[in-house]
Enzyme design. Structure first.
Site, short mmCIF file in Angstrom:
data_model
loop_
_atom_site.label_atom_id
_atom_site.label_comp_id
_atom_site.label_asym_id
_atom_site.label_seq_id
_atom_site.Cartn_x
_atom_site.Cartn_y
_atom_site.Cartn_z
N TYR A 83 0.88 -1.31 0.08
CA TYR A 83 0.13 -0.08 0.02
C TYR A 83 0.86 1.26 -0.01
O TYR A 83 1.15 2.03 1.03
CB TYR A 83 -0.75 -0.06 1.32
CG TYR A 83 -1.59 -1.05 1.53
CD1 TYR A 83 -2.76 -1.68 0.71
CD2 TYR A 83 -1.65 -2.06 2.67
CE1 TYR A 83 -3.49 -2.91 0.80
CE2 TYR A 83 -2.41 -3.02 2.70
CZ TYR A 83 -3.28 -3.54 2.04
OH TYR A 83 -4.08 -4.56 2.27
N TRP A 137 -3.75 6.20 2.92
CA TRP A 137 -5.02 5.72 3.26
C TRP A 137 -5.64 6.44 4.45
O TRP A 137 -4.88 7.07 5.32
CB TRP A 137 -4.99 4.10 3.56
CG TRP A 137 -5.28 3.59 2.29
CD1 TRP A 137 -6.68 2.86 1.92
CD2 TRP A 137 -4.61 3.05 1.33
NE1 TRP A 137 -6.29 2.36 0.82
CE2 TRP A 137 -5.29 2.31 0.27
CE3 TRP A 137 -3.06 3.29 0.96
CZ2 TRP A 137 -4.65 1.64 -0.66
CZ3 TRP A 137 -2.43 2.55 -0.10
CH2 TRP A 137 -3.21 2.01 -0.96
N TYR A 163 0.49 0.84 -7.89
CA TYR A 163 -1.05 0.25 -6.80
C TYR A 163 -2.02 0.26 -7.90
O TYR A 163 -2.31 1.42 -8.62
CB TYR A 163 -1.19 1.00 -5.64
CG TYR A 163 -2.39 0.73 -5.00
CD1 TYR A 163 -2.42 -0.50 -4.19
CD2 TYR A 163 -3.71 1.36 -5.22
CE1 TYR A 163 -3.63 -0.76 -3.49
CE2 TYR A 163 -4.71 0.79 -4.52
CZ TYR A 163 -4.54 -0.09 -3.67
OH TYR A 163 -5.69 -0.49 -3.21
N GLY A 167 -13.71 -0.20 5.17
CA GLY A 167 -12.35 -0.51 5.67
C GLY A 167 -12.21 -2.06 5.70
O GLY A 167 -10.89 -2.65 6.01
N ASP A 184 -12.64 -4.84 3.66
CA ASP A 184 -13.11 -5.03 2.33
C ASP A 184 -14.06 -6.36 1.98
O ASP A 184 -15.22 -6.35 1.37
CB ASP A 184 -11.80 -5.16 1.39
CG ASP A 184 -10.56 -3.94 1.71
OD1 ASP A 184 -11.04 -3.06 2.31
OD2 ASP A 184 -9.94 -4.05 0.77
N ARG A 186 -6.22 -13.16 0.16
CA ARG A 186 -6.70 -11.94 -0.60
C ARG A 186 -8.10 -12.42 -0.89
O ARG A 186 -8.58 -13.46 -1.26
CB ARG A 186 -5.85 -11.55 -1.53
CG ARG A 186 -4.34 -11.53 -1.23
CD ARG A 186 -4.11 -10.52 0.06
NE ARG A 186 -4.40 -9.27 -0.20
CZ ARG A 186 -4.10 -8.29 0.64
NH1 ARG A 186 -3.41 -8.76 1.98
NH2 ARG A 186 -4.22 -7.01 0.36
N TYR A 244 -7.87 -12.60 5.17
CA TYR A 244 -8.08 -11.07 5.14
C TYR A 244 -9.06 -10.76 6.12
O TYR A 244 -8.95 -11.10 7.17
CB TYR A 244 -8.36 -10.60 3.50
CG TYR A 244 -8.05 -9.09 3.33
CD1 TYR A 244 -6.77 -8.58 3.47
CD2 TYR A 244 -8.87 -8.45 2.80
CE1 TYR A 244 -6.32 -7.36 3.30
CE2 TYR A 244 -8.33 -7.28 2.01
CZ TYR A 244 -7.28 -6.76 2.43
OH TYR A 244 -6.94 -5.37 2.15
N GLU A 299 0.05 -6.87 9.04
CA GLU A 299 -1.21 -6.18 8.77
C GLU A 299 -2.34 -6.93 9.53
O GLU A 299 -3.12 -6.34 9.95
CB GLU A 299 -1.39 -6.49 7.25
CG GLU A 299 -2.68 -5.71 6.69
CD GLU A 299 -2.71 -6.09 5.12
OE1 GLU A 299 -2.00 -6.98 4.59
OE2 GLU A 299 -3.73 -5.49 4.48
C1 2M8 Z 1 -7.18 -2.42 2.76
O1 2M8 Z 1 -7.98 -1.65 1.47
C2 2M8 Z 1 -7.38 -1.39 0.39
C3 2M8 Z 1 -8.37 -0.89 -0.43
O2 2M8 Z 1 -8.77 0.48 0.10
C4 2M8 Z 1 -6.80 -2.64 -0.65
O3 2M8 Z 1 -7.30 -3.64 -0.37
O4 2M8 Z 1 -5.83 -2.31 -1.38
C5 2M8 Z 1 -7.96 -2.55 3.74
O5 2M8 Z 1 -7.62 -3.28 4.83
C6 2M8 Z 1 -8.35 -1.02 4.11
O6 2M8 Z 1 -8.92 -0.89 5.71
C7 2M8 Z 1 -6.83 -0.22 4.47
O7 2M8 Z 1 -7.05 1.15 4.79
C8 2M8 Z 1 -6.20 -0.43 3.38
C9 2M8 Z 1 -4.71 -0.12 3.84
O8 2M8 Z 1 -4.00 -0.48 4.80
O9 2M8 Z 1 -6.07 -1.61 3.05
#
Ligand code: 2M8
Length: 447
Positions: free
Chosen positions: A38, A42, A90, A182, A184, A219, A376, A420
């Site tokens: 990521y 966010w 990304y 949040g 997903d 995932r 997840y 995570e």
């Molecule tokens: C996850 O979400 C993102 C999409 O926004 C992803 O799957 O790519 C979730 O766990 C979300 O709650 C979190 O804010 C983000 C970054 O940690 O990852």
């Protein structure tokens, strides 16, 4: 490596490692949610990260939120991602969201996504102020100078949610995409997503998560991802117009967790307003009251948990997920009902489950049919979630409920990778390592 073979880090060692994670993920202007998986900022991650940063450098904590505020929409919405222009790998990236291309409400720069996340920000600011007070006059002066500007941003954000996500004043926040929760791929959203048809003309895309996390079973599935992208496409074609989405959007559900966050955050923001002598105290207190009542009213007598509702069918979403404990975040239950909910939390369906490695909160009850321990948001335990419950319970004067969760979470974190999420039955760290909000949680629990 078996988890029992992993080194155990405690106290000062864990603090130093957590601080190093935040430093390594810091681009200079923002902290990436995670180094590879990521690489952007966010929204709710940034709020949690700012609390971790406040322990190290209050000015840096303020700057982290300022970076997010730069992405704020004209409507007041804080977008769920503020993109780092230097990172192009990304997906879905800024071109796919195409926000400024379809609406003047979105800033042209920085580029952002077109949806939001749970409004934990005012709670983070409340905590940043408290932590500055602990540090001394220089930190207090820095944060006080910043606070009025941050307050106006947060007020616009809360007013957006109240206006656009609960126009009927039900005390429940509606979300327009599962990502807004949040959580997903939580089984909370299986029913609503089952009715989302994958667009026949869905433009092709390349996922990043399944390239970084090699174990695809951790995932969301390909079909789930196609649906997520189809909803994005639908939102974009609607120009990210909330009224249009309320009228015709395919995914429209109330989110009991986000609603509880808004209730608690409104209370925090009312306190900030009071400290600044601002005129909106009564308005914010009324929001807190409204959403607290909405959350408490969502409790399902049979499951003993608060439930979301699919606004397209009117059906309650009857799954046992951690979001069901939302009333414990914001209060509002009668004494006996809260006692029953705490008993449920400690029961074998949740933290008292005999198979759990640590008595933290899994994302889905290990006793539920939908429980998947590696998948997840379908079962793994998320340190950030248990931390948030600890924080809110302590904030509400329930250290008795928080204390065992706090101890169990520190045991889970002692493995030291700042994962995570974890496999809750073995404790195995999963997903991204060096996740920023996990490091922030460790700092806040230990300092
Ligand atoms: C996850 O979400 C993102 C999409 O926004 C992803 O799957 O790519 C979730 O766990 C979300 O709650 C979190 O804010 C983000 C970054 O940690 O990852």
């Amino acid at each position: 490596t078996a988890v029992s073979d992993l080194p155990v880090h405690r106290g000062a060692d864990l603090v130093a490692r957590a601080a190093a994670v935040l430093r390594a993920n810091d681009t200079g202007v923002m902290v990436r949610a995670a180094p590879t998986l990521y690489p952007h900022q966010w929204s709710w991650d940034a709020a949690f990260v700012s609390v971790g940063l406040a322990h190290l450098d209050p000015g840096r904590a303020c700057a982290e939120l300022d970076h997010l505020f730069r992405g704020q929409w004209r409507t007041g919405m804080l977008p769920h991602i503020v993109f780092d222009p230097g990172e192009t790998t990304y997906s879905p990236g800024p071109d796919r969201w195409g926000c400024a291309e379809v609406t003047d409400d979105a800033p042209a720069a920085p580029r952002t996504s077109g949806i939001c996340q749970p409004p934990v920000h005012a709670l983070a600011v409340e905590r940043i102020v408290a932590l500055a007070e602990r540090r001394g006059p220089a930190a207090v002066a820095r944060v006080r100078a910043w606070l009025p500007g941050a307050y106006r941003r947060l007020l616009a954000w809360h007013r957006y949610l109240v206006r656009e996500r609960d126009p009927l004043r039900t005390g429940l926040v509606a979300i327009h995409h599962g990502w807004e929760s949040g959580m997903d791929n939580s089984p909370r959203w299986d029913g609503p997503y089952s009715r989302i048809a994958v667009l026949p003309d869905l433009p092709p895309y390349r996922r990043r998560d399944t390239r970084v996390v090699r174990d695809a079973a951790q995932r969301p599935t390909q079909l789930e991802y196609d649906r997520y992208l189809s909803v994005v496409e639908e939102l974009r074609r609607a120009g990210y117009d909330d009224a249009r989405t309320r009228a015709t959007g395919g995914f429209l559900v109330t989110d009991v967790f986000a609603s509880a966050v808004l209730a608690a955050a409104s209370e925090a923001l009312a306190g900030i307003a009071r400290s600044l002598g601002a005129g909106e105290v009564a308005e914010l207190e009324e929001h807190a009251e409204r959403f607290r009542a909405g959350v408490a009213g969502s409790e399902d007598a049979e499951l003993g948990l608060a439930l979301d509702t699919d606004l397209r069918t009117g059906a309650p979403l009857r799954v046992e997920t951690v979001a069901g404990f939302a009333p414990l975040l914001c209060g509002g239950l009668r004494t006996a009902a809260e006692r029953d909910m705490v008993a449920l939390l400690r029961s074998e369906r949740w933290t008292g489950h005999p198979g759990l490695r640590h008595a933290v909160l899994p994302s889905t009850s290990p006793a539920a049919r939908e429980f998947r321990p590696r998948a997840y948001w379908r079962g793994p335990s998320w340190p950030v979630v248990t931390w948030f419950f600890v924080w809110m319970l302590e904030r509400r004067g329930r250290p008795d409920v928080a204390a065992p969760l706090r101890r169990a979470l520190l045991d889970e974190l002692a493995e030291g990778s700042f994962a995570e999420y974890h496999e809750p039955l073995t404790g195995e760290p999963l997903g991204s390592a060096a996740q920023s909000w996990t490091a922030a949680a460790a700092l806040d629990l230990l300092l």
